[in-house]
Design a protein around this motif. Structure first.
Motif, short mmCIF file in Angstrom:
data_model
loop_
_atom_site.label_atom_id
_atom_site.label_comp_id
_atom_site.label_asym_id
_atom_site.label_seq_id
_atom_site.Cartn_x
_atom_site.Cartn_y
_atom_site.Cartn_z
N HIS A 155 0.83 -1.21 0.00
CA HIS A 155 0.00 0.00 0.00
C HIS A 155 0.86 1.25 0.00
O HIS A 155 0.53 2.25 -0.67
CB HIS A 155 -0.94 0.00 1.22
CG HIS A 155 -2.15 -0.84 1.02
ND1 HIS A 155 -3.22 -0.44 0.25
CD2 HIS A 155 -2.46 -2.08 1.47
CE1 HIS A 155 -4.15 -1.39 0.24
NE2 HIS A 155 -3.70 -2.39 0.97
N ASP A 156 1.96 1.22 0.73
CA ASP A 156 2.84 2.39 0.80
C ASP A 156 3.46 2.71 -0.56
O ASP A 156 3.71 3.87 -0.88
CB ASP A 156 3.94 2.13 1.83
CG ASP A 156 4.81 3.36 2.05
OD1 ASP A 156 4.26 4.42 2.41
OD2 ASP A 156 6.03 3.25 1.87
N SER A 157 3.71 1.69 -1.37
CA SER A 157 4.38 1.89 -2.66
C SER A 157 3.42 1.96 -3.84
O SER A 157 3.85 2.08 -4.99
CB SER A 157 5.41 0.77 -2.90
OG SER A 157 4.77 -0.49 -2.93
N HIS A 158 2.11 1.88 -3.59
CA HIS A 158 1.13 1.93 -4.68
C HIS A 158 0.08 3.01 -4.43
O HIS A 158 -1.11 2.81 -4.68
CB HIS A 158 0.46 0.57 -4.86
CG HIS A 158 1.34 -0.46 -5.49
ND1 HIS A 158 2.35 -1.08 -4.81
CD2 HIS A 158 1.37 -0.96 -6.76
CE1 HIS A 158 2.98 -1.93 -5.61
NE2 HIS A 158 2.41 -1.87 -6.80
N GLN A 159 0.53 4.15 -3.96
CA GLN A 159 -0.42 5.22 -3.65
C GLN A 159 -0.81 6.04 -4.87
O GLN A 159 -1.71 6.86 -4.80
CB GLN A 159 0.17 6.13 -2.57
CG GLN A 159 0.41 5.43 -1.25
CD GLN A 159 0.91 6.38 -0.18
OE1 GLN A 159 0.48 7.52 -0.09
NE2 GLN A 159 1.83 5.90 0.64
N TYR A 160 -0.12 5.78 -6.00
CA TYR A 160 -0.43 6.52 -7.22
C TYR A 160 -0.59 5.56 -8.39
O TYR A 160 0.08 4.53 -8.45
CB TYR A 160 0.66 7.55 -7.52
CG TYR A 160 0.76 8.63 -6.46
CD1 TYR A 160 -0.03 9.76 -6.53
CD2 TYR A 160 1.63 8.47 -5.39
CE1 TYR A 160 0.05 10.75 -5.54
CE2 TYR A 160 1.72 9.44 -4.39
CZ TYR A 160 0.92 10.57 -4.47
OH TYR A 160 0.99 11.53 -3.49
N CYS A 161 -1.46 5.93 -9.30
CA CYS A 161 -1.74 5.10 -10.47
C CYS A 161 -0.55 5.18 -11.44
O CYS A 161 -0.05 6.26 -11.74
CB CYS A 161 -3.01 5.61 -11.16
SG CYS A 161 -3.41 4.75 -12.70
N TYR A 187 -4.39 -4.84 -7.39
CA TYR A 187 -4.45 -5.86 -6.34
C TYR A 187 -3.03 -6.21 -5.90
O TYR A 187 -2.10 -6.25 -6.72
CB TYR A 187 -5.14 -7.12 -6.86
CG TYR A 187 -6.60 -6.92 -7.19
CD1 TYR A 187 -7.58 -7.02 -6.22
CD2 TYR A 187 -6.99 -6.63 -8.50
CE1 TYR A 187 -8.92 -6.83 -6.53
CE2 TYR A 187 -8.33 -6.43 -8.82
CZ TYR A 187 -9.29 -6.54 -7.83
OH TYR A 187 -10.60 -6.35 -8.14
N PRO A 188 -2.84 -6.49 -4.61
CA PRO A 188 -1.50 -6.90 -4.15
C PRO A 188 -1.03 -8.16 -4.87
O PRO A 188 -1.82 -9.06 -5.14
CB PRO A 188 -1.72 -7.18 -2.65
CG PRO A 188 -2.95 -6.40 -2.29
CD PRO A 188 -3.81 -6.41 -3.51
#
Length: 339
Positions: A155-161, A187-188
């Motif tokens: 989540h920390d590394s996927h805050q932007y599209c 999705y993770p």
């Protein structure tokens, strides 16, 4: 005698059905929490929480044991109020990582933006590096901590599209993130890694990297390349790292492993020809690779890191602890050789 056997069989079948039903109910409940934000919001008020600080889990020492406390929602609210943080932290930042057999939801929450020492003093414990924590806490807690850290890191590394650059938003359970500008749902994911114990029939091959603790040897491992299956990845990794050609291999087990990122470790045993065992090591990947006989492996399994150092400063070989799948591979090889 037949009647007794049938009665025992019926009792065993009934017990299996009950266990199966419990598992099915548990999995379906977890799936509902992932898909239904309102249901997950309710669960956050009755669930328990594992705490992290910059991806390091919170543990408490009790005698010689290390415990992983699960805080109630009321305890979490009390702690956050001390930092003038409202309940929305639980909703915005926590991620669902499981639930108990009694359907008590389990969440993880990273408090990295808050003062670490204050939390540690309040709860009488410490935030510990996950590599250390995994090997000192109870075995039932290790998988949850590993899963929690992997999900929090994702989540920390996927805050932007990646397509629009716009912020993504997580659902309450943390099972996905959505970019509303593009409509893309993220999705993770886990990266597949092969870990392989190579044997020539009477010895096994173990290696170490420069970053390993002194004296630690383990099985060969590496990420699968795009388009590879497990068999191809094993053969390539063994050829690249130690210059040996695998004749045959068999699957052993798998394990989620959070280092260096969320990985699925696929463990295999590989056999090389007894006539072609000369190691040609890739020095960019490995510091040392060598063959071990059965007696040396048995002694190494008994050894701990702190007992491996000798008076003359040298370090005897030791192997990963029981929680690591590499240990399982080595232990299986010893059983096979002993048999």
């Amino acid at each position: 005698m037949a009647a007794v056997y049938q009665a025992l069989h019926r009792r065993a079948s009934s017990l299996l059905c009950r266990l199966h039903s419990t598992y099915v109910r548990k999995m379906r409940y977890l799936n509902k929490l992932k898909e239904d934000d309102s249901l997950c919001r309710q669960a956050q008020t009755s669930g328990t929480f594992y705490l992290f600080h910059n991806l390091s889990p919170f543990v408490q020492k009790s005698g010689k044991k290390y415990l992983v406390p699960q805080l109630s929602a009321a305890e979490m609210k009390r702690i956050l109020e001390k930092f003038q943080e409202a309940e929305e932290w639980i909703e915005k930042k926590s991620v669902l990582i499981g639930c108990s057999d009694e359907h008590v939801p389990q969440f993880a929450l990273d408090l990295g933006a808050l003062e670490k020492s204050v939390i540690e003093s309040e709860l009488q414990g410490s935030f510990t590096d996950l590599r250390k924590a995994l090997f000192v806490v109870d075995g039932k807690d290790s998988p949850l901590l590993a899963s929690a850290q992997s999900l929090l890191r994702w989540h920390d590394s996927h805050q932007y599209c990646s397509k629009t650059g716009q912020p993504t938003q997580k659902n309450l359970a943390g099972s996905k993130r959505v970019c509303h500008a593009s409509g893309i749902t993220y999705y993770p994911q886990m990266s597949p890694v092969v870990i392989t114990l190579v044997s020539d029939g009477r010895r096994c091959l173990l290696a170490r990297q420069p970053s390993f603790p002194p004296g630690m040897y383990t099985a060969l491992s590496g990420f699968c390349d795009m388009g590879e299956n497990v068999e191809e990845a094993v053969r390539r990794e063994v050829a690249e790292e130690v210059g040996l050609e695998v004749q045959s291999l068999r699957y052993s087990a798998s394990q989620h492993w959070p280092f260096p990122s969320s990985s699925l470790m696929v463990a295999c045993h590989a056999l090389v020809a007894a006539k072609h065992t000369e190691i040609s090591m890739d020095s960019l990947e490995l510091e040392e690779a060598r063959w071990f006989g059965l007696e040396e492996i048995v002694e190494g399994l008994k050894r701990e890191p702190r007992s491996s150092k000798q008076d003359d400063g040298s370090v005897l070989p030791w192997f990963p602890p029981k929680q690591a799948i590499a240990h399982q591979l080595i232990h299986e090889w010893v059983k096979q050789q002993s048999a």
